[in-house]
Scaffold this motif. Structure first.
Motif, PDB file in Angstrom:
ATOM      1  N   PHE A  79      10.641   9.030  -1.709  1.00  0.00           N
ATOM      2  CA  PHE A  79      10.808   9.482  -0.324  1.00  0.00           C
ATOM      3  C   PHE A  79       9.468   9.657   0.384  1.00  0.00           C
ATOM      4  CE2 PHE A  79      11.307  12.770   2.927  1.00  0.00           C
ATOM      5  CZ  PHE A  79      12.247  12.142   3.736  1.00  0.00           C
ATOM      6  N   ASP A  80       8.503  10.315  -0.267  1.00  0.00           N
ATOM      7  CA  ASP A  80       7.197  10.528   0.364  1.00  0.00           C
ATOM      8  C   ASP A  80       6.486   9.212   0.652  1.00  0.00           C
ATOM      9  OD1 ASP A  80       7.403  13.277   0.489  1.00  0.00           O
ATOM     10  OD2 ASP A  80       6.516  13.565  -1.495  1.00  0.00           O
ATOM     11  N   ALA A  81       6.625   8.238  -0.231  1.00  0.00           N
ATOM     12  CA  ALA A  81       5.972   6.946  -0.026  1.00  0.00           C
ATOM     13  C   ALA A  81       6.524   6.224   1.203  1.00  0.00           C
ATOM     14  CB  ALA A  81       6.118   6.064  -1.263  1.00  0.00           C
ATOM     15  N   HIS A 128       0.830  -1.209   0.000  1.00  0.00           N
ATOM     16  CA  HIS A 128       0.000   0.000   0.000  1.00  0.00           C
ATOM     17  C   HIS A 128       0.858   1.250   0.000  1.00  0.00           C
ATOM     18  CE1 HIS A 128      -4.136  -1.505   0.790  1.00  0.00           C
ATOM     19  NE2 HIS A 128      -3.469  -2.558   1.228  1.00  0.00           N
ATOM     20  N   HIS A 129       0.392   2.227  -0.777  1.00  0.00           N
ATOM     21  CA  HIS A 129       0.916   3.587  -0.751  1.00  0.00           C
ATOM     22  C   HIS A 129      -0.276   4.477  -0.465  1.00  0.00           C
ATOM     23  CE1 HIS A 129       4.573   2.022  -2.436  1.00  0.00           C
ATOM     24  NE2 HIS A 129       3.911   1.533  -3.459  1.00  0.00           N
ATOM     25  N   HIS A 130      -0.061   5.714  -0.280  1.00  0.00           N
ATOM     26  CA  HIS A 130      -1.078   6.674   0.156  1.00  0.00           C
ATOM     27  C   HIS A 130      -2.502   6.339  -0.298  1.00  0.00           C
ATOM     28  CE1 HIS A 130      -2.731  10.385   1.536  1.00  0.00           C
ATOM     29  NE2 HIS A 130      -3.015  10.789   0.316  1.00  0.00           N
TER      30      HIS A 130
END
Length: 88
Positions: A47-49, A18-20
């Motif tokens: 990076f954000d993930a 899962h990501h956002h």
């Protein structure tokens, strides 16, 4: 489902990365058996993930009577803070 002993073929696995707002299959749905290997763990997309990703493990068990039950568990990353002290 209450069988005292179920054969490996009665276990069906799926792992979702899962990501956002979405997920990718990490282990394809319908992978059967026991002792499933999930190594190495998947890398985050970016990076954000890394801050909003986790694995969801889905197990479906089928009894000898054909009854099924599905459970899922989320595996969350262990986050740590890293500080750098540099001298230009």
């Amino acid at each position: 489902i209450n069988n005292s002993s179920l054969p490996d073929l009665s276990l069906s696995w799926e792992v979702r990365q899962h990501h956002h707002t979405h997920y990718h299959p990490f282990l394809d749905e319908g992978t059967v058996g026991n002792n499933i290997q999930l190594s190495p763990a998947p890398n985050p997309e970016d990076f954000d993930a890394a801050t909003n990703s986790h694995l969801e493990i889905v197990l479906t068990v089928t009894s000898s009577n054909g009854l099924t039950e599905t459970v899922s568990r989320n595996v969350m990353p262990r986050m740590v803070n890293i500080e750098f002290d540099s001298d230009p």
